[in-house]
Structure formats: structure tokens, C-alpha cells
Design a protein around this motif. Structure first.
Motif, short mmCIF file in Angstrom:
data_model
loop_
_atom_site.label_atom_id
_atom_site.label_comp_id
_atom_site.label_asym_id
_atom_site.label_seq_id
_atom_site.Cartn_x
_atom_site.Cartn_y
_atom_site.Cartn_z
N ALA A 1 3.28 -14.25 -9.76
CA ALA A 1 3.32 -15.70 -9.87
C ALA A 1 1.92 -16.26 -9.62
N LEU A 2 1.50 -17.18 -10.45
CA LEU A 2 0.26 -17.91 -10.26
C LEU A 2 0.64 -19.33 -9.84
N VAL A 3 0.16 -19.74 -8.68
CA VAL A 3 0.43 -21.08 -8.15
C VAL A 3 -0.91 -21.81 -8.05
N PHE A 4 -1.00 -23.00 -8.65
CA PHE A 4 -2.27 -23.73 -8.57
C PHE A 4 -2.03 -25.23 -8.67
N GLN A 5 -2.98 -26.00 -8.12
CA GLN A 5 -2.84 -27.44 -8.11
C GLN A 5 -3.06 -28.02 -9.49
N HIS A 6 -2.34 -29.09 -9.80
CA HIS A 6 -2.55 -29.78 -11.08
C HIS A 6 -3.95 -30.39 -11.14
N GLU A 7 -4.33 -31.05 -10.06
CA GLU A 7 -5.52 -31.90 -10.04
C GLU A 7 -6.81 -31.10 -10.23
N ASN A 8 -7.56 -31.44 -11.27
CA ASN A 8 -8.96 -31.00 -11.44
C ASN A 8 -9.17 -29.55 -11.88
N LEU A 9 -8.11 -28.77 -12.07
CA LEU A 9 -8.30 -27.37 -12.47
C LEU A 9 -8.09 -27.24 -13.98
N LEU A 10 -9.19 -27.22 -14.71
CA LEU A 10 -9.15 -27.02 -16.16
C LEU A 10 -8.87 -25.55 -16.43
N HIS A 11 -7.91 -25.28 -17.31
CA HIS A 11 -7.53 -23.89 -17.58
C HIS A 11 -6.97 -23.77 -18.99
N SER A 12 -6.88 -22.53 -19.44
CA SER A 12 -6.36 -22.26 -20.78
C SER A 12 -5.43 -21.07 -20.75
N GLY A 13 -4.59 -20.97 -21.76
CA GLY A 13 -3.83 -19.76 -22.02
C GLY A 13 -4.54 -19.03 -23.15
N ASP A 14 -5.23 -17.95 -22.83
CA ASP A 14 -6.06 -17.27 -23.83
C ASP A 14 -5.22 -16.67 -24.96
N PRO A 15 -5.80 -16.54 -26.16
CA PRO A 15 -5.05 -15.97 -27.27
C PRO A 15 -4.51 -14.57 -26.96
N VAL A 16 -3.29 -14.32 -27.40
CA VAL A 16 -2.70 -12.98 -27.31
C VAL A 16 -3.04 -12.24 -28.59
N VAL A 17 -3.82 -11.19 -28.49
CA VAL A 17 -4.27 -10.47 -29.69
C VAL A 17 -3.47 -9.20 -29.94
N ARG A 18 -2.63 -8.82 -28.98
CA ARG A 18 -1.69 -7.71 -29.22
C ARG A 18 -0.53 -7.87 -28.27
N GLY A 19 0.65 -7.53 -28.75
CA GLY A 19 1.83 -7.63 -27.92
C GLY A 19 2.38 -9.04 -27.86
N THR A 20 3.27 -9.27 -26.93
CA THR A 20 3.91 -10.57 -26.72
C THR A 20 3.87 -10.90 -25.24
N LYS A 21 3.51 -12.14 -24.94
CA LYS A 21 3.44 -12.61 -23.55
C LYS A 21 4.60 -13.55 -23.27
#
Length: 274
Positions: free
Chosen positions: A241-261
Motif C-alpha cells: 500500500a502507498l499512502v500519501f497526502q493529497h496536498e502538494n504531491l505531484l505524481h503520475s501513473g507511469d505507462p505500463v509497457v508490458r503486462g497488466t497493472k
């Protein structure tokens, strides 16, 4: 359902705090902002069952095959829109208060360890609206969002918005991402080669096999849109589990280039004392 997701976490569950000034590469801009990973919070069997339950919730007598709708983005005032240039993945929205309660029981000892069960004058988390205020954890958002990424799908850099209940009595301040598959750390050279090929439009040698071993799909924290090469990545690992604050944390879900996430996303909800 009674025996599913007992409150006690597996004995091998452990916590890793993300200290942004010392990540590789470092992101000192996020000093004092909160993110942490709980490894082995769920078992493989529990993750598989959560996916099964989500897919089963979409099945009807007229549509016996599970349906993953295209995920949309929030555009304000409670409205959403399809924008595949920003977000391109499948989603199942599953309202499940009982499962949310069970997940909270499993998570609560860790949330207490993180000292986020009670937020007292924590403006780095709440924003200035929380100055001199105390918020107490009430529940996890029962609206569970299951996400499915495959074949190059992604979620471009964004901030998670707080959710306020219609009666305005509760508000979210933290995101919980449960990774339902994946093996954790990946071969960075293999990932870069495959990602570069996808970005260039050259699919030769790029394995987009949706049934293959997961490659890509990290949750990446970045300091700004213009500096996406400096990223602190959390690779999907089944049961973590990844737990993080909403405020001010810029993030992305990187492309999946193989398999399924597969992931499950929910929010930690709070009520203000005052």
C-alpha cells in the motif's frame, strides 16, 4: 465475506517512509511532505479476491463478462470527463462499505504509527483551511476505485484532490493506493529501453503482452511538470500500500509497457472537531 480480510495484517508487513530529500534522485522540494509504503499489507489471495469482487460487481444477466469502463478525470463541481490524453486506463467503481471498513481495520495500526489518525494544526497536509484546527480520522471512502492499466496506458502528472461529502461533514486528506499485483523493483535498463521505444512510436522489440510480467506502471512523484525526469518511483508490488497526502504531491501513473497493472484507490476521511 465474514472471514475475508481479517483485521490483523500478515506478520511480514513492514513500513518504508519515503524521505524525499534522500530518494534516488532526491526531491528536496517535498521535504516534510508525507508518503509511505506498507509492504505485504495484503496477501496474494486477498488481492486476487478483491479483483474478483470488483469484476463481479459489473456482471449482470445480460452482460456476463466483467466490464472495465474508461476512467475519467474530475473537472470540478462534482463532474467528470473522459480525457485519454491525461488519463488512459480502465476503471471499476465499487461502493463497498464493508470492505472499506475491513481495510481500515487492517490499516489503522499503520496510520496511527504515521500519526495521521489525528491531524492537529497540520497545514502542510490540510492547507491553510486547517490552521489551528483538529481533524480526526473517521473512515475510508467506501467508493473503491479499481484501476486496470495495460498496453501503454497511463495517468499523466496530477495532484489528488480532496473529497468532501455532500453534507460537508467529512473531508479526505490522504490517498491510499493498494497494489494488487506486481513484483516490486524492476530492471531500470529494460524499462528505459522499452519506454523510449514506446515514446518514439517504434513498437519493434517492445513487449506489450498484457499477460506478461509487469514492466512499468510505477507511481512517480515529480517536483514539477517541467522536470519529469527527476522522479521518485514506487513500483507496484502485490499486497503493498502507498499512502500519501493529497496536498502538494505531484505524481503520475507511469505507462505500463508490458503486462497488466491492477490497483485499488481509496481516501482517508476526516471530521473537524471545531
Amino acid at each position: 465475506m465474514a472471514n475475508f480480510l481479517p483485521a490483523q495484517a500478515p506478520p511480514n508487513a513492514k513500513v518504508h517512509f519515503i524521505d524525499f530529500p534522500t530518494t534516488t534522485p532526491p526531491i528536496p522540494e517535498y521535504k516534510n511532505l508525507f508518503a509511505a509504503v506498507i509492504d505485504d499489507l495484503l496477501t496474494q489471495q486477498e488481492c486476487d479476491e478483491l479483483i474478483r469482487l470488483a469484476e463481479a460487481s459489473t456482471v449482470t444477466p445480460n452482460s456476463p463478462t466483467p466490464t472495465w469502463e474508461r476512467a475519467m478525470i474530475n473537472i470540478g463541481n462534482g463532474k467528470q470527463a473522459l480525457a485519454t490524453d491525461t488519463r488512459n486506463c480502465g476503471r471499476i467503481i465499487y461502493d463497498a462499505p464493508e470492505i472499506a471498513d475491513k481495510l481500515l481495520q487492517r490499516l489503522m495500526p499503520f496510520l496511527q504509527k504515521f500519526e495521521i489518525d489525528c491531524l492537529n494544526n497540520r497545514t502542510l497536509v490540510t492547507g491553510l483551511v486547517g490552521r489551528n484546527k483538529t481533524y480526526r480520522l473517521t473512515r475510508l471512502n467506501e467508493r473503491l476505485r479499481f484501476l486496470k492499466y495495460e498496453g501503454g496506458e497511463y495517468f499523466r502528472p496530477h495532484w489528488d484532490a480532496s473529497y468532501t461529502t455532500p453534507d460537508r461533514s467529512e473531508k479526505s486528506f490522504f490517498t491510499v493506493h493498494l497494489y494488487l499485483n506486481g513484483e516490486g523493483e524492476q530492471d531500470l535498463e529494460e524499462l528505459k529501453k522499452a519506454s523510449d521505444s514506446v515514446a518514439s512510436g517504434d513498437a519493434d522489440g517492445v513487449n506489450l503482452d498484457v499477460g506478461g510480467k509487469l514492466l512499468g506502471g510505477a507511481t512517480s512523484f515529480i517536483p514539477r511538470y517541467e522536470e519529469q525526469e527527476r522522479q521518485a518511483r514506487v513500483f507496484p508490488r502485490v499486497g503493498s500500500a502507498l499512502v500519501f497526502q493529497h496536498e502538494n504531491l505531484l505524481h503520475s501513473g507511469d505507462p505500463v509497457v508490458r503486462g497488466t497493472k491492477f490497483t485499488l484507490r481509496t481516501d482517508v476521511m476526516y471530521r473537524c472537531d471545531s
